[in-house]
Design a protein around this motif. Sequence first.
Motif, PDB file in Angstrom:
ATOM      1  N   ASP A   1     139.798  63.195  56.006  1.00  0.00           N
ATOM      2  CA  ASP A   1     141.003  63.622  55.902  1.00  0.00           C
ATOM      3  C   ASP A   1     141.681  63.147  54.945  1.00  0.00           C
ATOM      4  O   ASP A   1     142.129  61.836  54.761  1.00  0.00           O
ATOM      5  CB  ASP A   1     141.617  63.049  57.311  1.00  0.00           C
ATOM      6  CG  ASP A   1     143.050  63.282  57.707  1.00  0.00           C
ATOM      7  OD1 ASP A   1     143.625  63.852  56.569  1.00  0.00           O
ATOM      8  OD2 ASP A   1     143.527  62.996  58.919  1.00  0.00           O
ATOM      9  N   PRO A   2     142.288  64.070  54.006  1.00  0.00           N
ATOM     10  CA  PRO A   2     142.799  63.637  52.916  1.00  0.00           C
ATOM     11  C   PRO A   2     144.463  63.222  53.233  1.00  0.00           C
ATOM     12  O   PRO A   2     144.949  62.390  52.213  1.00  0.00           O
ATOM     13  CB  PRO A   2     143.147  64.886  51.953  1.00  0.00           C
ATOM     14  CG  PRO A   2     142.472  66.052  52.928  1.00  0.00           C
ATOM     15  CD  PRO A   2     142.056  65.460  54.120  1.00  0.00           C
TER      16      PRO A   2
ATOM     17  N   TRP B   1     135.866  59.923  50.918  1.00  0.00           N
ATOM     18  CA  TRP B   1     135.192  61.092  51.296  1.00  0.00           C
ATOM     19  C   TRP B   1     136.347  62.103  51.136  1.00  0.00           C
ATOM     20  O   TRP B   1     136.198  63.525  51.080  1.00  0.00           O
ATOM     21  CB  TRP B   1     135.081  61.120  52.913  1.00  0.00           C
ATOM     22  CG  TRP B   1     133.399  60.621  53.058  1.00  0.00           C
ATOM     23  CD1 TRP B   1     133.004  59.462  53.546  1.00  0.00           C
ATOM     24  CD2 TRP B   1     132.180  61.631  52.678  1.00  0.00           C
ATOM     25  NE1 TRP B   1     131.743  59.351  53.532  1.00  0.00           N
ATOM     26  CE2 TRP B   1     131.120  60.697  53.250  1.00  0.00           C
ATOM     27  CE3 TRP B   1     132.005  62.766  52.603  1.00  0.00           C
ATOM     28  CZ2 TRP B   1     129.873  61.387  53.151  1.00  0.00           C
ATOM     29  CZ3 TRP B   1     130.772  63.150  52.614  1.00  0.00           C
ATOM     30  CH2 TRP B   1     129.744  62.605  52.752  1.00  0.00           C
ATOM     31  N   ALA B   2     137.828  61.845  51.308  1.00  0.00           N
ATOM     32  CA  ALA B   2     138.732  62.765  51.431  1.00  0.00           C
ATOM     33  C   ALA B   2     138.716  63.564  50.115  1.00  0.00           C
ATOM     34  O   ALA B   2     139.267  64.753  50.024  1.00  0.00           O
ATOM     35  CB  ALA B   2     140.331  61.767  51.534  1.00  0.00           C
ATOM     36  N   ILE B   3     138.286  62.800  48.819  1.00  0.00           N
ATOM     37  CA  ILE B   3     138.206  63.381  47.702  1.00  0.00           C
ATOM     38  C   ILE B   3     137.379  64.628  47.727  1.00  0.00           C
ATOM     39  O   ILE B   3     137.559  65.728  47.117  1.00  0.00           O
ATOM     40  CB  ILE B   3     137.967  62.515  46.510  1.00  0.00           C
ATOM     41  CG1 ILE B   3     138.863  61.192  46.569  1.00  0.00           C
ATOM     42  CG2 ILE B   3     137.601  63.036  45.384  1.00  0.00           C
ATOM     43  CD1 ILE B   3     138.446  60.207  45.738  1.00  0.00           C
ATOM     44  N   VAL B   4     136.322  64.517  48.462  1.00  0.00           N
ATOM     45  CA  VAL B   4     135.348  65.661  48.606  1.00  0.00           C
ATOM     46  C   VAL B   4     136.057  66.797  49.393  1.00  0.00           C
ATOM     47  O   VAL B   4     135.884  67.981  49.055  1.00  0.00           O
ATOM     48  CB  VAL B   4     134.128  65.243  49.374  1.00  0.00           C
ATOM     49  CG1 VAL B   4     133.215  66.487  49.715  1.00  0.00           C
ATOM     50  CG2 VAL B   4     133.505  64.107  48.647  1.00  0.00           C
ATOM     51  N   ALA B   5     136.521  66.495  50.507  1.00  0.00           N
ATOM     52  CA  ALA B   5     137.222  67.456  51.361  1.00  0.00           C
ATOM     53  C   ALA B   5     138.467  68.147  50.404  1.00  0.00           C
ATOM     54  O   ALA B   5     138.465  69.392  50.546  1.00  0.00           O
ATOM     55  CB  ALA B   5     137.987  66.594  52.402  1.00  0.00           C
TER      56      ALA B   5
ATOM     57  N   GLY C   1     139.035  72.386  50.677  1.00  0.00           N
ATOM     58  CA  GLY C   1     140.426  72.623  50.915  1.00  0.00           C
ATOM     59  C   GLY C   1     140.653  73.219  51.929  1.00  0.00           C
ATOM     60  O   GLY C   1     140.297  72.673  53.076  1.00  0.00           O
ATOM     61  N   ARG C   2     141.359  74.297  52.059  1.00  0.00           N
ATOM     62  CA  ARG C   2     141.651  75.090  53.451  1.00  0.00           C
ATOM     63  C   ARG C   2     140.371  75.379  54.360  1.00  0.00           C
ATOM     64  O   ARG C   2     140.577  75.805  55.484  1.00  0.00           O
ATOM     65  CB  ARG C   2     142.542  76.291  53.050  1.00  0.00           C
ATOM     66  CG  ARG C   2     143.923  75.991  53.122  1.00  0.00           C
ATOM     67  CD  ARG C   2     144.548  75.773  54.442  1.00  0.00           C
ATOM     68  NE  ARG C   2     145.905  75.852  54.612  1.00  0.00           N
ATOM     69  CZ  ARG C   2     146.670  75.752  55.674  1.00  0.00           C
ATOM     70  NH1 ARG C   2     145.926  75.904  56.589  1.00  0.00           N
ATOM     71  NH2 ARG C   2     148.068  75.884  55.467  1.00  0.00           N
TER      72      ARG C   2
END
Lengths: 334, 642
Positions: B46-47, B66-70, B75-76
Amino acid sequence: MTGISSENERGLNRREFILRTCKAGIAAAAAGSLGYLLHDGLGPGPPSEAGDAQVSLPDFSIPGFEGKLSIVNGMDRVKSVHLALKSLGGIEAFVKKGDRVLIKVNAAFATPPILSATSNPELLGEVVRLCLAAGAASVVVTDNPINDPGSCFALTGIGDAARSAGAQLVFPRDGFFRATTVAGGTLIRDWPLLYTPFENVNKVIGMAPVKDHHRSGASMIMKNWYGLLGGRRNIFHQNIHDVIMELAVMVKPTLVILDGVTTMMTNGPTGGSLSDLKQTGTLIVSTDQVAADAFGASLLGRSIRDLPFILKAESMGLGTSDFESLHPIRTSVG
Amino acid sequence: MNIVNVRRISQAFFLALFLWFCIVGTFGQEWWQLRGWPVNWFLQLDPLTALGTVLTTGTLYAGLAWAIVATLFLGRFFCGWVCPFGSMHQAVGYLGRRAKPLSHSLRVNSHHPLQSIKYYLLLFLLAAASGSLLAAGIRIAWGVPLVIPVLAAVGIILAGVTARRFQAQRKKAAGILLALVGAWTVLAFFFSVDRMLGASLLTGLLDPIPLVHRSVNLVLLPLADATIQKLSVSQRYTEGAWLIGSVFAGALLLNLVRPRFYCRFVCPLGALFGVISRYSVWRIGRTSGECTRCGVCDAGCEGACEPSSRVRIHECVLCMNCLNSCSHDLITFGTAPSASGQLVSPDMSRRGFVLTLVSGVAVVPAMRLGGYTAKNWNPVLIRPPGSLSEIDFLSRCIKCGQCMRVCPTNIIHPAGLQAGFEGLWTPVLNFRIGSSGCQMNCIACCHVCPTAAIRPISLDEKLGRNAFHEAGPIRLGTAFVDHGRCLPWAMDKPCIVCQENCPVSPKAIHVKEHFVTVRDGIRVVTAAAGSVLDTAGTPLKPGGLATGDYYLRFGNASGEQRHLIFENTERGITVDPGFSPEPGISAGETVEIQVRLQRPQVDPDRCIGCGVCEHECPVSGKRAIRVTAENESRNRKHSLLL
């Protein structure tokens, strides 16, 4: 729909009027009868004293085997329990083929086995194996611990020991408690008892370590039955000696195993430090829970006079505090 | 297989995975329990959590990377394909408009101007999280020489220039002067109150991943388990479950008003993805082919982004319904901008932006005027072991409820307003409700916390062993005996359950022995025969003194004696026959019936505040021994002892 729209235009005709008044009459009669049926002019009375249906534990002792006591000196619990049982006629004397055995351990606290606040897992595993080897159809291990049950069975090693030896570990789930009243008791009346694990069981073994206990003087076999109670059982501490006596009336075990290999001398019953422990190297196996506890008191350096619950249990005819009168079989290992 | 079915499979998979991670958050050793399952994975993906904690702490803790991956790769897609809360909304929204005509779908799936609220919410939450960063910035600026003279000079010059124009454009110049005065006031305010600026991580209140974790962990699972009784030995409880459950149910039911209501109007995480979607390479768009204006694409649109006209890229959740449903294949997912035009940034007004930003920054000092993080700290606020000091805690906790889920004794509960509004749903210990106190040998909450609001401490550190011997054990608070409620203190009844259960060695609860004469306990002996006495006075309850706790005290010139009472009738008292009453008692003498009490005392040097005593206390309503946060390790200002 058409009826209503036509009424709006021209009012009711006779047929419609009769039909509608009949419906209204039936509705009024139905509502009136329902009201009559449901009517309660008194309101609720005082809380019912009747309570739930009571259960009680049967006598699990074996006739003809009263007053057996074996005391083994040594630090090896496995060898000691083998020797003690052998001197009493072997486990086969107590557990027959097809028997369903329940072992009530002391798993009260979520502490590691090295602190000796709970039943020793190695000893438990061996007793389970012995029962199964003697032909027991099933072995159940249970307790309603003081600390969180999951943590207790995991951290004490009792859970792993029971399962790996082939026993069934039963957690004290909410639905497993039934109301019990101890015959002649004044304290344990209509009180929740961990009953479900006892259903279909015909042999019961009590297994507890010897521990210091500030309120009662000592926590051994009889005090260990406390773990079969549910509810807010702590209120019984106001009259600890009588409640321990009633617990001993409530449970008449087949066999008790009192582990005095390591005794918790201070800070009991939780302990928490190795400095609370003393190596006393004694294992007691008996069919007389009062005698076992009376002997256990000597390991704590306490006299029976310091422990009124022992004398109370004796006066109820549950056993003898004069354990020497049973001519205990004394042996030692290694 | 068409793209929409692929999306549905993805949603079902991630929803099932999410629920599975909630289930295996159970403390234990079974394969379906907490044994290395990545139960925090969705929170770490969760970014908004990542960005929030970066703003408040300047660090990216452990798995939050992990948020960087998301952000970079999903993205959307996160909203339309992964987010478990989004999938729930989509399912409820589908049920709500099933079997309704196309016109209904067109109406509820058209863009609503208030969808911009979520961007303001995002801005507000991020502004509230950036207070300490801002304060640090102000302090740096303050520290640079010349900053103040330069600012002052610029201000004076601007004022001078405006004053010169005063003659020509009176109205405009007056406005500018007013604005300058306002700006100076604000500047002065910020410069002098930078101490008050603080960061508070409020994102978790609305961030969908903590929200759905909290709701499933604390409301849905305990409800489900109440019927199947598989996950826990006894019923698990959640204080204030009604509020968490109402928010969850309300968010789901709003889908009946408009599909994906939460995603469109509230979700700050969706807003964050919306803002960054302007940098996405591939987008939904329309080709230049001839459109029959059938409206099917708009009617099925989950994000209400109106693909048939100027598609709102920031609102698009990439559900791909339009792509799939256009019978003329006019919708594409590609790099070319939409032929019918596109909007890439949310419609926020400059005024609204500034107002929200300032409110967000100001709300934290305003909330802290309550003094919860200062002198008015709440003593019932007992945080889990390893929790940071209150301000640092509030800058990390996302209120996800993972610590509450994992706690084997069910003592960690979401706070109501005990910690002020900013502490809503943060973990607080309640020793009455669970199955015990905080277990000494357990550090589960410390290791499950996704943001290290509860530090990942070791058992050695918790118990003050080995390397931590000097520091001593981690204290959650201190137990206090309520002498007005404690049975031995207030009512002369033996008890000491608290002492028995104190897990510390040597015990933090010790007892002092008192012999107290009971009510109507002074009696005159009418006859004495050996150890059996006959006394006058109020009739005694037969056997009532035979519990092993009552003693008979008597004495004369040659000394005092106290003997255990063995048995009693209404008038007769039998003392322990083992002791012959020496010197003997004769008729006419006075004796006292005494109860032996062990009265508990807490040794604050040893008490760790684990709450086992409070949990076990037989005074089951308001306990006679209660833990408060005095002397808690996490805040030296709350220390009790010299």
